[in-house]
Design a protein around this motif. Structure first.
Motif, PDB file in Angstrom:
ATOM      1  N   ASN A  43       0.829  -1.209   0.000  1.00  0.00           N
ATOM      2  CA  ASN A  43       0.000   0.000   0.000  1.00  0.00           C
ATOM      3  C   ASN A  43       0.860   1.254   0.000  1.00  0.00           C
ATOM      4  OD1 ASN A  43      -2.154  -1.709   0.111  1.00  0.00           O
ATOM      5  ND2 ASN A  43      -2.762  -1.209   2.194  1.00  0.00           N
ATOM      6  N   SER A  91       2.323   1.867  -3.436  1.00  0.00           N
ATOM      7  CA  SER A  91       1.304   2.430  -4.323  1.00  0.00           C
ATOM      8  C   SER A  91       1.117   3.914  -4.054  1.00  0.00           C
ATOM      9  CB  SER A  91      -0.025   1.691  -4.140  1.00  0.00           C
ATOM     10  OG  SER A  91       0.088   0.336  -4.497  1.00  0.00           O
ATOM     11  N   GLN A 106       4.059   5.721  -5.620  1.00  0.00           N
ATOM     12  CA  GLN A 106       3.891   5.837  -7.070  1.00  0.00           C
ATOM     13  C   GLN A 106       2.954   6.976  -7.427  1.00  0.00           C
ATOM     14  OE1 GLN A 106       3.070   1.412  -7.779  1.00  0.00           O
ATOM     15  NE2 GLN A 106       3.971   2.029  -9.721  1.00  0.00           N
TER      16      GLN A 106
END
Length: 238
Positions: free
Chosen positions: A21, A24, A27
């Protein structure tokens, strides 16, 4: 080997904030800004916002560099970390080398291989572990290539000491004494020795392209010290 958590409540915190998580989130944050870096002969210096520096730390990418700038943070990345962020996660927009921008993965790949000839093998091992959501850090202080953590190093001790091997080209465990030393050392710091064998026949021309990574396979092998006491019959039994 069960995880060795560093403090009470660390396990609950780790489950509440999975590494996948956080990656992500990293990103998403870096894709909204222009993150750039500078390539040297041994590492990459990445310039990011303070919030992004915090996310990189939570994901365990690189190490912070102390600087006087208030609105910028500098992160020192290994070649493997930088290429993973650039090629796999698409988090870095461009990296410069001697005032020239390396805006695509081929140019960056070739530049890193020129400084580190066995970069392809080490990056394959690094990305293999990272893709499984292991935290990968340098294993220099333990005499190995990498150490891996189940979660952030502030929460848990590393579980594996990793040696990267390539049959016929790069072989650190040539004789039994090499294996024995590595097993004894990793055992003394409560780690399991994990050997990653990077195999595959790669076309010489493809070595200049990151596509050569598809030609490699990774074989995992753990090596533990055998303790006779664990197998010996109970001497008190009649």
């Amino acid at each position: 080997m069960a995880p060795r958590w560093k403090w009470k409540g660390a396990e609950a915190k780790a489950f509440a904030e999975p590494i996948s998580n956080t990656v992500s989130e990293l990103q998403s944050s870096l894709s909204q800004t222009e993150a750039s870096g500078f390539l040297s002969s041994c590492n990459v210096l990445l310039s990011v916002e303070p919030e992004q520096a915090e996310l990189l730390d939570r994901c365990c990418f690189g190490r912070p560099v102390v600087c006087a700038e208030k609105n910028k943070r500098w992160i020192q990345l290994t070649f493997e970390e930088a290429f993973f962020l650039f090629y796999k996660l698409k988090c870095i927009d461009k990296i410069s080398l001697q005032s020239c921008y390396l805006e695509n993965e081929v140019d960056l790949w070739r530049s890193m291989r020129s400084f580190k000839p066995n970069f392809a093998m080490f990056y394959k091992a690094y990305s293999h572990l990272r893709s499984k959501n292991w935290i990968v850090r340098s294993g220099l202080q333990y005499g190995v290539d990498f150490v891996v953590y189940r979660h952030h190093p502030s929460l848990v001790h590393s579980e594996y000491a990793v040696i990267v091997q390539s049959i016929g080209e790069y072989n650190r465990l040539r004789v039994w004494s090499d294996i024995h030393c590595s097993v004894r050392l990793t055992g003394s710091v409560a780690k399991t020795l994990l050997v990653l064998y990077i195999n595959g026949k790669v076309n010489t021309e493809n070595m200049n392209l990151p596509l050569c990574l598809d030609d490699y396979t990774v074989e995992e092998q753990t090596i533990r010290r055998w303790s006779p006491e664990l197998s010996r019959e109970d001497e008190t039994r009649t």
